[in-house]
Design an enzyme around this catalytic site. Structure first.
Site, PDB file in Angstrom:
ATOM      1  CD  GLU A 419      -5.241  -8.624   0.598  1.00 33.99           C
ATOM      2  OE1 GLU A 419      -5.974  -7.824   1.189  1.00 33.99           O
ATOM      3  OE2 GLU A 419      -5.615  -9.759   0.233  1.00 33.99           O
ATOM      4  CE  LYS A 596      -6.571  -1.952  -1.979  1.00 37.79           C
ATOM      5  NZ  LYS A 596      -6.386  -3.381  -1.728  1.00 37.79           N
ATOM      6  CG  ASP A 612       5.589   9.779   3.291  1.00 38.91           C
ATOM      7  OD1 ASP A 612       4.469   9.234   3.372  1.00 38.91           O
ATOM      8  OD2 ASP A 612       5.796  10.969   3.597  1.00 38.91           O
ATOM      9  CG  HIS A 709      -8.520 -12.668  -2.272  1.00 39.71           C
ATOM     10  ND1 HIS A 709      -7.320 -12.019  -2.242  1.00 39.71           N
ATOM     11  CD2 HIS A 709      -9.335 -12.008  -1.418  1.00 39.71           C
ATOM     12  CE1 HIS A 709      -7.409 -11.000  -1.407  1.00 39.71           C
ATOM     13  NE2 HIS A 709      -8.617 -10.987  -0.885  1.00 39.71           N
TER      14      HIS A 709
END
Ligand code: PEP
Ligand code: MN
Length: 727
Positions: A419, A596, A612, A709
């Site tokens: 990203e 998130k 992990d 972005h």
């Protein structure tokens, strides 16, 4: 607390089941109270979600608390002291606070400070203004003593605790103290509490000699209502029936505050017993009861002390106390290589080769790591061993996020992500936070949770009781399974027994295992499999699953930061970020995106470091939804100068074992981030999460996310050769 039963439920059966969980109840009998049980206050603390699993329980109602601000105090808190010391309270290690009753002279306090620091204590106490029973006794050296105390603390890297006796000098005291002490005699001096609160600084609140626990908590609420961000409750002895000791050190209250209320509590055995020969044993008892810190008086020559000489420790006794508490004398930075900075101005403007060179030199990377940076990727033979049916390898960019300062130390933070905005955003937010001193945080010991399921257990309550009684036998059987971990200082620390379904006979045993610097999944699974048949031979039933839980509630990380309004782009933007934080607190739809945004940063570091990511994600979201509506993992509150951010979540990661050793890219990333324990790594990773969170909120609350972005996305698509459009 009141428990509402389902229609037709048998109140006696429910009461018995609740008793199995440690809850004492009374059947309420008044009009309109059919089907209700009231829970006695001395009952065990059991989460609402677990109570709702009890057969026949429809609802759990809690009366509103009279001290909501105190209830919300964080379990871990890092004091950023004027001397630069970062003192974490509520972390895995108890903190020692020591110093003379009164600051008597500049020479005296400098001498004490040096010995206090050498013993491993983190904060220096000492009164400049002394409350004395007689008006003819020495009342402290006043303002001059504040300056001596602060200078002595600064010279030795210590925090400062000192008492404010009146509103007249509260502002002076606040200027020098990292923790403002409110003395026992002033615990209910509400005007002083209000004035102390208005200073906006952490407070050490001594318990009044005749105060109940509720009086004490309400005094804390007074402070917080007026602006105190953190209250450390100090038990220093209450009036007892026996003059054999100066006071009665109420260790029940210490245990109650820590284990029932989950509040920050410190014990002061010096004023508690009033005689030096009992101070060390009572300090240790205080820690055993749950105190996260010990405050004691020490004097270069106790016989000559101008106040409280009888209870002052000598320097030797202080050192004995420190080693009894397991406090190690300070070393520069535990086993660490020389620190290097995390700021490389205009790094983004350089070529990839230049960046590798700069980092390689400044970070002192090994030849292997530099070589890896040049080559990248993964050897196909190694890849073939890491997974099954391997046909090739798959690459992603390895980047570094810059500007991170965490607990006073710089870290370059490796990130792997597809990203485009994550690395730049995290570096940018870390730069803003750095201007206010950087991130502060701590992680609990690395205690993982393993679950062993038993089905069809007959006489389930008796079986549960038996397991609780045999706790030590279970711990010892569990440790037999992992001798190497035990030899390294890890091992099973505690167990829990939970009855999940009485009809099915479903009982679950939890094993809490300190796995040191490992992520620990294999260790705890081995242990669970070893313990299961042993426990089955005691309680019967069928063994079900034996596996770790990805909600390791005893392995938490806490990180926080301050950032000025100016840094984030002005007071309006700071307001808007705080409102965005509030939005997430009120709304699970927003909270999921908020979280998130935190995981954007954490997952990117986790991937680079071979962790992990699924375990981290599972833990994060389960924690966010634990026993309540889904909530944000972080909070952002407006302060006088800007914003305060805090993040808490479970954090199962490791610096040894797993792919941390196998993958050369992971080994390189480990060299770059440079940590010396998994706990330190957890704090750095959580800081990356909080930084990503701040950057996202700032963009969303300001110009909107799409602006920056899309610019980065545009750069990415330029790199891709798109097939020419047919007209
Ligand atoms: C002190 O800490 O020196 C002191 C005066 O304590 P207390 O208020 O507990 O008596
Ligand atoms: Mn004293």
């Amino acid at each position: 607390m009141v428990i509402i039963l389902k229609p037709g439920a048998d109140d006696k059966a429910v009461a018995a089941a609740l008793q199995g969980l440690g809850l004492w109840t009374q059947v309420l009998g008044g009009a309109g109270q059919a089907g209700m049980l009231s829970v006695e206050p001395h009952s065990a603390q059991v989460g609402v979600d677990q109570l709702l699993l009890v057969d026949g329980v429809a609802e759990v109602r809690q009366p509103p608390s009279p001290h909501p601000r105190v209830d919300a105090l964080p379990s871990i808190y890092t004091l950023a002291c004027r001397s630069g010391a970062q003192v974490t309270l509520g972390g895995p290690d108890p903190v020692l606070i020591a110093g003379p009753c009164a600051v008597e002279s500049k020479e005296q306090i400098f001498d004490v400070a040096q010995h206090v620091a050498a013993a491993g204590a983190r904060m220096l106490r000492g009164g400049a203004f002394k409350p004395r029973t007689s008006p003819y006794s020495f009342a402290g050296e006043g303002d001059a003593a504040l300056q001596w105390l602060a200078d002595a603390a600064a010279a030795n890297g210590l925090g400062v605790v000192t008492e404010a006796m009146s509103e007249l000098h509260i502002a002076d005291v606040a200027k020098f103290a990292d923790l403002i002490q409110i003395g026992s005699r002033n615990m209910q001096n509400f005007a002083l509490l209000a004035a102390a609160g208005a200073q906006g600084k952490p407070v050490l609140l001594k318990r009044g000699r005749g105060a109940t626990v509720l009086d004490w908590l309400m005094a804390g609420e007074h402070l917080m209502a007026h602006g105190t961000p953190y209250v450390l409750f100090c038990e220093r002895g209450i009036a007892g029936i026996d003059p054999a000791t100066r006071n009665t050190l109420d260790l029940s209250a210490v245990a109650l505050l820590r284990h029932v209320h989950g509040l920050p509590v410190v014990v002061d055995p010096s004023h508690g017993v009033g005689r030096r020969d009992l101070v060390v044993p009572m300090a240790r008892a205080g820690v055993a009861a749950g105190a996260m810190a010990v405050l004691v008086e020490v004097h270069p020559d106790p016989a000559k002390a101008r106040s409280d000489g009888a209870q002052a420790l000598s320097y030797d006794q202080l050192a004995e106390l420190a080693s009894g508490m397991g406090i190690a004398p300070p070393v520069a930075i535990r086993g660490a290589a020389p620190a290097y900075g995390s700021r490389f101005p205009e790094f983004y403007k350089r070529t990839v080769a230049e960046r590798r060179r700069t980092l390689g030199i400044q970070a002192g990377l090994s030849a292997t790591a530099r070589d890896y940076l040049r080559r990248g990727g993964l050897d196909i033979d190694l890849a073939d061993k890491m997974s099954e049916n391997v046909i090739s390898t798959f690459a992603l960019p390895l980047s570094v996020a810059l500007n991170f300062r965490v607990n006073g130390r710089d870290h370059v933070v490796p990130m792997v992500t597809e990203e485009p905005s994550i690395v730049a955003a995290a570096s940018n937010a870390a730069r803003m936070v750095r201007a206010s001193g950087g991130f502060r945080g701590d992680a609990t010991a690395s205690v993982m949770t393993a679950q062993v399921q038993f089905d069809h257990v007959q006489g389930i309550d008796a079986a549960a009781e038996q397991l609780r009684r045999r706790r030590l036998e279970i711990i010892s059987a569990a440790n037999d399974a992992i001798p190497r971990m035990v030899a390294r200082g890890g091992g099973c620390r505690d167990v829990d027994v939970r009855v999940l379904d009485r009809e099915m006979g479903l009982l679950v045993l939890h094993l809490y295992v300190d796995v040191g610097d490992a992520m620990g999944a294999n260790v705890v699974d081995t242990m669970a499999e070893h313990v299961a048949p042993i426990v089955k031979s005691w309680i019967g039933g069928d063994v079900g699953l034996r596996i770790l839980s990805n909600l390791p509630l005893r392995r938490l990380v806490h990180v926080e930061c301050d950032v000025t309004a100016e840094m984030v782009g002005g007071p309006e933007l700071a307001d808007a970020i705080a409102r965005a934080g509030r939005f997430a607190e009120m709304d699970p739809f927003r909270a999921s995106t908020h979280n998130k945004g935190i995981m954007n940063g954490i997952d990117a570091v986790a991937l680079a470091l071979g962790q992990d990511t699924r375990a981290l994600e599972a833990g994060a979201h389960a924690y966010a939804g634990l026993g309540r509506d889904y909530r944000p993992l972080s909070t952002w509150t407006r302060t006088e100068t800007g914003l305060h951010g805090a993040l808490e979540m479970p954090f199962a990661i490791g610096t040894v074992g797993g792919s941390t050793q196998a993958h050369p890219g992971v080994r390189t990333a480990m060299e770059i981030v440079r940590v010396d324990s998994s706990r330190q790594l957890a704090v750095v990773m959580a800081a990356a999460g909080l930084a990503s969170n701040l950057a996202a909120l700032r963009a969303l609350a300001g110009e909107g996310i799409q602006h920056g972005h899309m610019r980065l996305h545009a750069r990415k698509s330029q790199a891709i050769e798109l097939p020419a459009k047919k007209e």
